[in-house]
Scaffold this active site. Sequence first.
Site, PDB file in Angstrom:
ATOM      1  N   LYS A   1     -32.088 148.580  67.425  1.00 21.21           N
ATOM      2  CA  LYS A   1     -32.891 147.852  66.441  1.00 21.21           C
ATOM      3  C   LYS A   1     -32.156 146.567  66.042  1.00 21.21           C
ATOM      4  O   LYS A   1     -31.154 146.613  65.334  1.00 21.21           O
ATOM      5  CB  LYS A   1     -33.151 148.702  65.201  1.00 21.21           C
TER       6      LYS A   1
ATOM      7  N   GLY B   1     -23.415 144.524  60.277  1.00 23.93           N
ATOM      8  CA  GLY B   1     -24.307 144.074  59.219  1.00 23.93           C
ATOM      9  C   GLY B   1     -23.600 144.106  57.885  1.00 23.93           C
ATOM     10  O   GLY B   1     -22.367 144.005  57.814  1.00 23.93           O
ATOM     11  N   SER B   2     -24.344 144.271  56.826  1.00 21.18           N
ATOM     12  CA  SER B   2     -23.767 144.182  55.487  1.00 21.18           C
ATOM     13  C   SER B   2     -23.029 145.462  55.103  1.00 21.18           C
ATOM     14  O   SER B   2     -23.350 146.559  55.567  1.00 21.18           O
ATOM     15  CB  SER B   2     -24.868 143.902  54.462  1.00 21.18           C
ATOM     16  N   THR B   3     -22.058 145.287  54.216  1.00 16.99           N
ATOM     17  CA  THR B   3     -21.278 146.422  53.732  1.00 16.99           C
ATOM     18  C   THR B   3     -22.165 147.413  52.975  1.00 16.99           C
ATOM     19  O   THR B   3     -22.045 148.630  53.149  1.00 16.99           O
ATOM     20  CB  THR B   3     -20.147 145.923  52.815  1.00 16.99           C
ATOM     21  N   GLY B   4     -23.072 146.895  52.146  1.00 12.79           N
ATOM     22  CA  GLY B   4     -23.940 147.761  51.376  1.00 12.79           C
ATOM     23  C   GLY B   4     -24.806 148.645  52.242  1.00 12.79           C
ATOM     24  O   GLY B   4     -24.954 149.857  51.975  1.00 12.79           O
ATOM     25  N   VAL B   5     -25.400 148.066  53.278  1.00 14.09           N
ATOM     26  CA  VAL B   5     -26.248 148.854  54.182  1.00 14.09           C
ATOM     27  C   VAL B   5     -25.415 149.890  54.926  1.00 14.09           C
ATOM     28  O   VAL B   5     -25.821 151.050  55.064  1.00 14.09           O
ATOM     29  CB  VAL B   5     -26.983 147.932  55.177  1.00 14.09           C
TER      30      VAL B   5
ATOM     31  N   GLU C   1     -18.907 147.143  61.799  1.00 17.49           N
ATOM     32  CA  GLU C   1     -18.242 145.904  61.382  1.00 17.49           C
ATOM     33  C   GLU C   1     -19.139 145.284  60.337  1.00 17.49           C
ATOM     34  O   GLU C   1     -20.322 145.036  60.592  1.00 17.49           O
ATOM     35  CB  GLU C   1     -18.018 144.977  62.579  1.00 17.49           C
TER      36      GLU C   1
ATOM     37  N   CYS D   1     -19.159 136.405  60.149  1.00 15.68           N
ATOM     38  CA  CYS D   1     -18.419 137.395  59.369  1.00 15.68           C
ATOM     39  C   CYS D   1     -16.992 136.926  59.119  1.00 15.68           C
ATOM     40  O   CYS D   1     -16.362 137.328  58.143  1.00 15.68           O
ATOM     41  CB  CYS D   1     -18.390 138.728  60.117  1.00 15.68           C
TER      42      CYS D   1
END
Length: 540
Positions: free
Chosen positions: A211, A264-268, A292, A326
């Site tokens: 995805k 992707g993002s740390t939160g996700v 990462e 990043c």
Amino acid sequence: MNAHLLYPPPHNEPIYGYEKGSPQRLRLLETYKSLYNHVTDIPMFIGGEEIRTGNIHRLSPPHDHKHTIGHYHKGTAEHVKSAIEASLSAKRDWERMRPEDRAAIFLKAAELASGPYRYKLNASTMLAQSKTPFQAEIDAVCEFVDFLRFNVRYMAQIYGIQPDSASGIRNHLEYRPLEGFVFAITPFNFTAIAGNLPSSAALMGNTVVWKPADSQIYSAHVVMEIFREAGLPAGVINLIFTDGPEAGDVIFNHPDFAGLHFTGSTGVFKALWKKIGQNIDRYKSYPRIVGETGGKDFVIAHPSADSASVATALSRGAFEFQGQKCSAASRAYLPKSLSIAILEHLVADVKSFKMGSPDNMENFITAVIDERSFDKIASYLDYVKQSTDAEVLVGGNYDKNKGYFIEPTVILTSNPHYRTMCEEIFGPVLTVFVYPDDQWTETLHVLDQTSEYSLTGSVFAKDRQAIIEASDILRHSAGNFYINDKPTGAVVNQQPFGGGRASGTNDKAGSMFNLLRWVSVRTVKETFVPPTDYRYPFMD
């Protein structure tokens, strides 16, 4: 496994310069124009079939968001289920295929990407992600090709790691793919990452549900074209376009979920890890989780540093690709004795930047990826303009009438814990703190304790003892640490990439360590002449 004997040694793909008057430049611009003037219909690929749902969503360039370059067909939870089924159906034949044959597919993909698809890959990345020709070249072609070529070497190295065998027995290790399917979630900012996350796991015998970010679907479609032309069997990599939570609800509840390959993002990433943990009793095996994530990457200069080198590292490290790497430099620590010279050079550089569409070769800056990102970055700039402990030295303006354009911005703060020194912005914004020359050591500790992230960072110094001290104090502050260089531009097989803390699992893309995560090792011992009596000599 003798695949390393069957192929020439891998090499880093040469970078085209696209100099004025060169045939490469002419062909790239022609391809860009052709894609710009064509509306591409983009289906999902599940089980080797093109899947069109009729639920189409528009794709447009970030630098020209009113213009349409394509439509993609959005899927549902049912398509996620179909992708999983296709993946599991393809698994038996794929994991039993000889490693050298799997390798041949991805080596062919490398040749296609560096040859007949080079300009299409670059032009699609310029259009969809608003990268300049150079930024597209080093990403969509060179890094992607490097991943494909060097991953084959890493596979051969892994298979070559074997145990000793004593007299009368034979020991060997089997590097099995994971038991189940791998879910690859890829970001907008690097086409190479989008190609590597599914293909690295697939090379080791796994089948994948992939995805990509919505804003990278356009160039992901070209990557999938390459894999298919290279002969990738149906169902090995299944490309889906669905909402993240909808896909996650299906995938993370499936008993055959075996691994997550994420950028992707740390939160996700944290949310996905929690979801996997909550569902751990559902799975046949403990899933591999490789990620990462974010960064708040730094440059720190010692009083012995060269001012021009520091300024250039900041100009490039903070503002190439609009700071949407990043690894982009987003906070800098400058000694008072050098700060005026460095900042004057830096501000002059930023003022000289030209901004606009990536097909204009004079432009160094283009647009940020989408309106959501634009609004977030703009809110930070508005916050700074109202602050008493920070000021904008250059830039600070923004406009989204035609494209999502944010001026490259340098902020000077008197507070080392100022908001923009701590939080990830992911845009063309650099915040600078000036420290007293005699507080070098103290400033290193402040730097280390300021951010939750630990991805990349740079130290500039001529004094070797200062470099040694920074390397020691900042030991856990960056997974990729640069000495007298900008903190961006990691090259496959030269600087394996990844960070710790809130920046990820540090499994180092561009090395054999990442590929080891996609295999489950079986130890096999064969005894040639088994004993026939249970008694040992000591029993006489």
